[in-house]
Scaffold this motif. Structure first.
Motif, short mmCIF file in Angstrom:
data_model
loop_
_atom_site.label_atom_id
_atom_site.label_comp_id
_atom_site.label_asym_id
_atom_site.label_seq_id
_atom_site.Cartn_x
_atom_site.Cartn_y
_atom_site.Cartn_z
N ARG A 87 -2.23 -5.23 5.54
CA ARG A 87 -3.13 -5.59 6.36
C ARG A 87 -2.19 -6.42 7.53
N THR A 96 -6.74 -5.87 18.66
CA THR A 96 -7.57 -5.00 19.27
C THR A 96 -8.26 -5.88 20.73
N ARG A 109 -16.09 -11.47 17.15
CA ARG A 109 -15.25 -10.74 17.03
C ARG A 109 -15.04 -10.61 15.20
N LYS A 110 -15.60 -9.51 14.85
CA LYS A 110 -15.81 -9.31 13.32
C LYS A 110 -15.69 -7.91 12.91
N ARG A 112 -13.89 -4.67 11.36
CA ARG A 112 -12.23 -4.07 11.12
C ARG A 112 -11.86 -4.16 12.52
N TRP A 113 -11.00 -5.05 12.72
CA TRP A 113 -10.27 -5.20 14.29
C TRP A 113 -8.96 -5.83 13.79
N THR A 114 -7.80 -5.73 14.71
CA THR A 114 -6.69 -6.16 14.61
C THR A 114 -6.53 -7.50 15.42
N ALA A 115 -6.33 -8.73 14.71
CA ALA A 115 -6.17 -9.85 15.42
C ALA A 115 -4.82 -9.97 15.87
N LEU A 132 -12.17 -13.14 10.43
CA LEU A 132 -10.95 -12.37 10.00
C LEU A 132 -10.97 -11.92 8.60
N GLU A 134 -12.11 -8.97 7.26
CA GLU A 134 -11.83 -7.65 7.20
C GLU A 134 -10.74 -7.21 8.43
N ALA A 135 -10.02 -8.24 9.04
CA ALA A 135 -9.18 -7.89 9.92
C ALA A 135 -8.01 -7.72 9.52
N ASN A 136 -7.05 -6.82 10.39
CA ASN A 136 -5.81 -6.73 10.38
C ASN A 136 -5.03 -7.71 11.23
#
Length: 271
Positions: A87, A96, A109-110, A112-115, A132, A134-136
């Motif tokens: 991740r 993202t 911001r929720k 699957r996204w890239t923080a 965060l 489910e975020a990368n």
């Protein structure tokens, strides 16, 4: 012994016991096991400490002539994807989205996204949510710079992530409750900073949705098992009562007239 068969005295993990328990639940649902057998084997499963104790529990499942149940793998497979190392994307990934604004409105911001390494957000008479779970992560440490003026920003992190809060509150505040929780090995650090003026920036730790769904399913199964156990106990009590009612009872004979050992009274002519 082949490489596919672990040593019987090798310690079993919780995941191994759960695999066996899942097969037992399927066998109960399919009628391969009755409730008493299921309970005995489930109890033995959670008491098992080694592979040697786990292996015999499902050895006779399924019965002859039925479709095969997948065998429980008692070997340690290589770690699959989904850990922290997968991740944290690193490199030059900017993320993202790197900013968000809410003026008398809201933002999210929720999923699957890239923080990014630094996420800037502003809320004025509005609110925002940064999830965060489910975020990368673009790096091992990311910074969320939140400015909330008569508004609020909510930061949601998954278990295992380290949280550091450095924001300043003026007639407002930052939530510090999640600070000091030890991080899991390899987990990222989330630094929350910024300004809250007549507003607030909250930090909350929640389980990912998939994990919450799994726990709900486990609780549902446990509830069904307890319900089935109560039903079985009720049937057992009813059966015992029926046998007691149907059992022959001795004849009511307060004078002992029907006793086979009662001697007849002597007749006068016998004297």
């Amino acid at each position: 012994m082949t490489d596919d068969v672990p040593a019987p005295d090798l310690r079993a993990a919780d995941a191994d016991r759960e695999k066996v328990a899942e097969i037992l639940r399927d066998a109960l649902a399919e009628g391969r096991l009755d409730m008493e057998e299921f309970e005995e084997r489930l109890d033995a499963t959670y008491k098992a400490r080694t592979y040697g104790e786990l292996a015999p529990i499902t050895r006779d499942l399924p019965g002859a002539g039925t479709a095969p149940v997948p065998a429980v793998s008692l070997t340690k497979d290589p770690a699959r994807g989904g850990g922290w190392a997968d991740r944290i994307v690193g490199g030059d990934d900017p993320g993202t989205s790197s900013w968000a604004v809410a003026v008398m409105s809201g933002f999210q911001r929720k999923g699957r996204w890239t923080a990014p390494r630094r996420f800037n957000c502003f809320a004025f008479w509005g609110g925002g949510e940064i999830d965060l779970r489910e975020a990368n992560f673009a790096d091992r440490e990311i910074v969320i710079n939140a400015v909330a003026i008569m508004g609020g920003v909510e930061v949601i992190v998954p278990p295992g992530v380290e949280v550091v809060v450095r924001g300043v509150g003026i007639m407002g505040g930052f939530d510090h409750r999640e600070e000091g929780v030890p991080a899991e090995p390899g987990a990222p650090r989330v630094v929350v900073t910024g300004l809250a003026f007549w507003g607030g920036v909250g930090v909350e730790r929640k389980l990912p949705r998939a994990e919450r769904q799994r726990l709900r399913e486990e609780r549902r199964r446990e509830k069904l098992e307890r319900k089935e156990e109560r039903r079985r106990q009720h049937l057992d009590r009813a059966d015992r009562h029926r046998r007691e009612v149907e059992a022959p009872r001795p004849l009511h004979d307060p004078l002992n007239l029907h006793s086979p050992h009662r001697r007849p009274a002597p007749r006068p002519e016998d004297d």
